[in-house]
Structure formats: C-alpha cells, structure tokens
Enzyme design. Sequence first.
Site, PDB file in Angstrom:
ATOM      1  N   ASP A 134     -17.494   0.873 116.564  1.00 52.96           N
ATOM      2  CA  ASP A 134     -18.340  -0.238 116.160  1.00 52.96           C
ATOM      3  C   ASP A 134     -17.927  -1.500 116.920  1.00 52.96           C
ATOM      4  OD1 ASP A 134     -19.529   1.460 114.330  1.00 52.96           O
ATOM      5  OD2 ASP A 134     -18.327   0.749 112.640  1.00 52.96           O
ATOM      6  N   ARG A 135     -18.864  -2.413 117.064  1.00 51.24           N
ATOM      7  CA  ARG A 135     -18.604  -3.628 117.853  1.00 51.24           C
ATOM      8  C   ARG A 135     -17.380  -4.388 117.359  1.00 51.24           C
ATOM      9  NH1 ARG A 135     -20.538  -9.021 117.956  1.00 51.24           N
ATOM     10  NH2 ARG A 135     -21.843  -8.635 116.137  1.00 51.24           N
TER      11      ARG A 135
END
Length: 297
Positions: A134-135
Amino acid sequence: MIIEWKYEETEPRMLKTFLKEKKISKKMLAKVKFRGGQLEVNGEEVRVRHTLNIGDTIRMSIPIEPANPYLKPSEKPLDILFEDEHYLIVNKPAGVASVPSSTHREDTMANRIRGYVERNYYTHKTVHVVTRLDRETSGAMIFAKNALAHSMIDQKMRKQEVEKLYQAIISDVLIENHDFIEAPIGRTADSIITREVRADGKPSLTEYWVEERYSHATLVKVKLHTGRTHQIRVHFSHIDCPLLGDNLYGEESDYFFRQALHCSELSFQHPFTEQFLKIYAPLPNDLKELIEVLRGK
C-alpha cells in the site's frame, strides 16, 4: 539473457519435460519461440521435443524486453536491499505508490525502477512488479528483471514459498504473546477499495507475535499465511485493535499520520541459484521515532 543447464540424468528425456521440471512455463516457451529467443543443445538450435542425453548442455536465451512507453522513468533514488541478474529488492518509503494509477502517475516505485534500469543500461527494460505494498506502507518489495525471473518467483508466491514478515504497531495492548487471526475477507458492498471480514469472503489467516508492549499500543511481528488486500489492517481492526494511524480501518492519530506498518523481512529460495535468501528492511525513521514516543508515555 541466457540460462544454461547441464543434463546429468542417466536416462534420456525430452527437453520439454526437462524445462517443465525447471518451472519454465508454456507462456515463457511461447515467448522464446515467437519473440526472438532460442533453445540450444550443445550449441545447436532445437525444438522442445528434442531428446536429451547425459552430458548435454542446454541453453535458453530470453527475448529482449523493451520498456513500457507509458511508464515514465523517475530519477528518484532507490534503497536497494538485494540485487543480482534476476531480482531487485528495494526498501519502499511510505507515501510512494507501488504502481501508477489515476492519482499517482509519475513517481511510483515502478517509475523509479524504470529510471534505475535506464541509468544502468540493462538489456531487459520491462519493469516486473512481484510484490506490492500500500502507498502508506513501507518496506521490502521484489522486482524481477525479466519475464522468466518473474514467472519463476510468481510460482513460488502461489505455493506460499515466499515468506513475508511485517512489523506493525497496534492501537491497543494485546494480551497474547502469540496468536492467529482467522477470518474470511471480502470487498465491502459500497466500495472498490475497502475490505471487511464477511462470511462470504475468502479464507484469510494472519499470525502475530508481540515484540513490545506500551501503555496503549503494541509492537507486533506479523506473518501472512494468505495474501488478501489490506489483510493485516482488516484483521487487526476486526479484533478491535486497528493499526495506529490507520484512518481507513481505525481512527486518525494525533501524532502519527499513516498506518504503522512495515514489511521488514522477505525470505525464499532463489529460483535460479537455489540459495536461501533472507532480506531485511530496517524500520524507517518515522516508525523508530514513534516507538520512542510510545516508550516515553
């Protein structure tokens, strides 16, 4: 790229069977056949139905892979944890997406890898993303340097032969030193992004060990036994212990502004060299500072 093997079996065998045992997929053989690759035995080009005999030398050349013209190179630096002719493992910083999307187009990890490949004049220029984060999650990510390397490690991923360990800080004090969270995960009905525990979800299993307890939080080591989207975040939220700073599955924090999650370790047997690799990604400074804050509370 050229891969070479020595045939050491005493019984003759079809080349096609040998390559299958070496985890060479039909898709890869099709690329070799139709996109400029080659199969040779003892220096002579052959077809997959060729019969191998003891002492034969098998060589397979992989077609050159051009760059994706829609993936722009980024000049941002990489924190490289491991690199050889087949794989590149990097430590992703928080705040950087793994791959481009409509909201993040030009400075993702894929863009940075593309820039790195160009600066180093690699023959194969296609970016192969093996694992994603995930970012706002930091930590180790695997990239393959060609389609064959990608195919071979992807087979290991499917068989759960690539172990990923995470460190997370949970916004509560966990009682058990070691436990499992087993609950099916599926997409929420009103979103394409969020996930939830639901009866019709896919089987999901998370294992954790407590590393350190604080007054209102816990540092845990986490192992994924399945690979569902947002699995760690969803499972800990499910037991009412969401990750600190996770405003998607928990609550916003007054002093930490991303989910406190880091992929700290990857281990697998190298598909080509058969060497067992254990790659560590050190905690980033923001998580180190958070731990010091929690210790002082």
